[in-house]
Write a protein that holds these residues in place. Structure first.
Motif, short mmCIF file in Angstrom:
data_model
loop_
_atom_site.label_atom_id
_atom_site.label_comp_id
_atom_site.label_asym_id
_atom_site.label_seq_id
_atom_site.Cartn_x
_atom_site.Cartn_y
_atom_site.Cartn_z
N LEU A 17 0.83 -1.20 0.00
CA LEU A 17 0.00 0.00 0.00
C LEU A 17 0.87 1.25 0.00
N ILE A 18 1.99 1.23 0.72
CA ILE A 18 2.90 2.37 0.73
C ILE A 18 3.42 2.65 -0.67
N GLY B 101 5.38 9.34 5.54
CA GLY B 101 5.12 9.45 6.97
C GLY B 101 3.99 8.56 7.42
N ALA B 102 2.89 8.57 6.69
CA ALA B 102 1.77 7.69 7.03
C ALA B 102 2.18 6.23 6.91
N GLY B 103 2.99 5.93 5.90
CA GLY B 103 3.45 4.55 5.72
C GLY B 103 4.33 4.08 6.85
N GLY B 104 5.25 4.93 7.31
CA GLY B 104 6.11 4.56 8.42
C GLY B 104 5.31 4.29 9.68
N LEU C 88 -5.73 4.79 6.23
CA LEU C 88 -6.72 5.59 5.50
C LEU C 88 -6.02 6.64 4.64
N THR C 89 -4.99 7.29 5.20
CA THR C 89 -4.25 8.30 4.44
C THR C 89 -3.60 7.68 3.21
N VAL D 284 -5.96 5.88 -4.15
CA VAL D 284 -7.17 6.03 -4.95
C VAL D 284 -7.10 7.27 -5.83
N LEU D 285 -6.68 8.40 -5.24
CA LEU D 285 -6.58 9.63 -6.03
C LEU D 285 -5.58 9.46 -7.17
#
Length: 329
Positions: A210-211, A269-272, A291-292, A298-299
């Motif tokens: 996902l990252i 950052g969200a991935g970490g 979610l982030t 998706v975008l």
């Protein structure tokens, strides 16, 4: 209209130093200003001993966000849920420190120094590592150094899709395929081989995938909408800003404001944060980072599909003789 050689020369001379200066600022400034800022910690126990401990932390205005708990068990639960980074427990024998080196070895050491400095001279503060970093990676170096390669992988995937001329659904399938394979291979290295990640294997692989997708899809999407310059914009956002702003080598709460907030809104950052939660805390507090990442993915994919519906620009690099028949027709 193409730029003249002189303009290209001036552009290179100005652009390269500008990018280097930006990179130096992005990497060096947060490192030089590392300090606790509303760092969530817990104080457990009954008054008045717990009140005195809380007062010591609150004396450092803006450094700590103190959470109070009635017992050591509640403080341990808060650490395991990633509500706080550590806790000081007031006992009859004096303060005891609970840390979570898996959450951040830097914060664990910072709390150890802060509590030891406030203890009576000659006394020793017992320390318990509630969620310890794995023995194979006690300093958390593997997780800390993994985000940059994943960011590069995502940017490379987005760039490759663009350069190879993949558009629309084909581009989306390529990005998904790269993300899945990187997730499997990266988890095989960091978990199965190095033993630096200790969570559920498939959850870790899914998070890594996902990252990569959350980075690669926006890069490809920007390129689909803006052309080749979109790759540069994506690389600037994900690597030169996203990686140093991620706080993965320390903690987001140790970065200057608003860097910490911006960093957690970007995929690195969200991935970490998501990978740390999945690898060491059974997924606790992973909801917002995941979610982030999902929103970015998706975008990015939507931008890839929308850009793929546009008619490709004419190949201006082809020889004039090759283009004349088409123009004449």
């Amino acid at each position: 209209m193409s730029l003249t050689p002189n303009r290209r020369l001036v552009g290179v001379v100005l652009l390269v130093p500008l990018v280097v200066t930006l990179a130096l600022w992005a990497f060096a400034w947060p490192a030089a200003r590392t300090a606790p800022r509303d760092l969530p910690v817990a104080i457990a126990g009954t008054a008045p001993a717990a009140d005195q401990l809380q007062q010591r932390f609150e004396e450092r205005d803006g450094a700590f966000e103190v959470h109070r708990y009635a017992s050591e068990a509640e403080a341990r639960d808060a650490i395991e849920d990633r509500t706080v980074y550590g806790a000081v427990v007031a006992t009859a024998k004096g303060p005891e420190l609970l840390t979570a080196s898996a959450g951040s070895t830097v914060v664990a050491q910072l709390l150890r120094e802060a509590v030891t400095a406030g203890a009576p001279a000659g006394s020793e503060v017992p320390v318990t590592d509630v969620v310890a970093a794995p023995a194979a990676d006690p300093r958390g170096a593997v997780l800390g150094s993994s985000i940059l390669p994943l960011a590069i992988a995502g940017v490379a995937a987005g760039a490759a899709v663009t350069v190879l001329g993949l558009r629309g659904a084909r581009a989306g399938v390529a990005l998904l395929g790269v993300a899945v394979l990187v997730g499997l291979l990266a988890t095989a290295v960091t978990d199965s081989w190095l033993g630096a990640l200790t969570g559920d294997w498939w959850s870790e692989a899914g998070t890594v995938a996902l990252i990569v997708l959350a980075i690669g899809a926006p890069v490809a999407g920007l390129a689909a909408l803006l052309g080749t310059p979109g790759i540069g914009i994506g690389a600037l956002l994900m690597v030169l800003l996203g990686n140093p702003f991620s706080g993965v080598t320390s903690a987001p709460e140790l970065l200057p404001r608003p860097i910490a907030v911006i960093g957690q809104l970007l995929p690195p950052g969200a991935g970490g944060s998501a990978l740390r939660s999945v690898a060491f805390f059974d997924g606790a507090a992973a909801g917002v980072p995941v979610l982030t990442l999902g929103v970015w993915a998706v975008l990015g994919l939507v931008a890839v599909l929308v850009g793929g519906r546009r008619r490709p620009a004419a190949d201006t690099t082809a020889p004039a003789s090759a283009r004349e028949p088409a123009l004449a027709g």
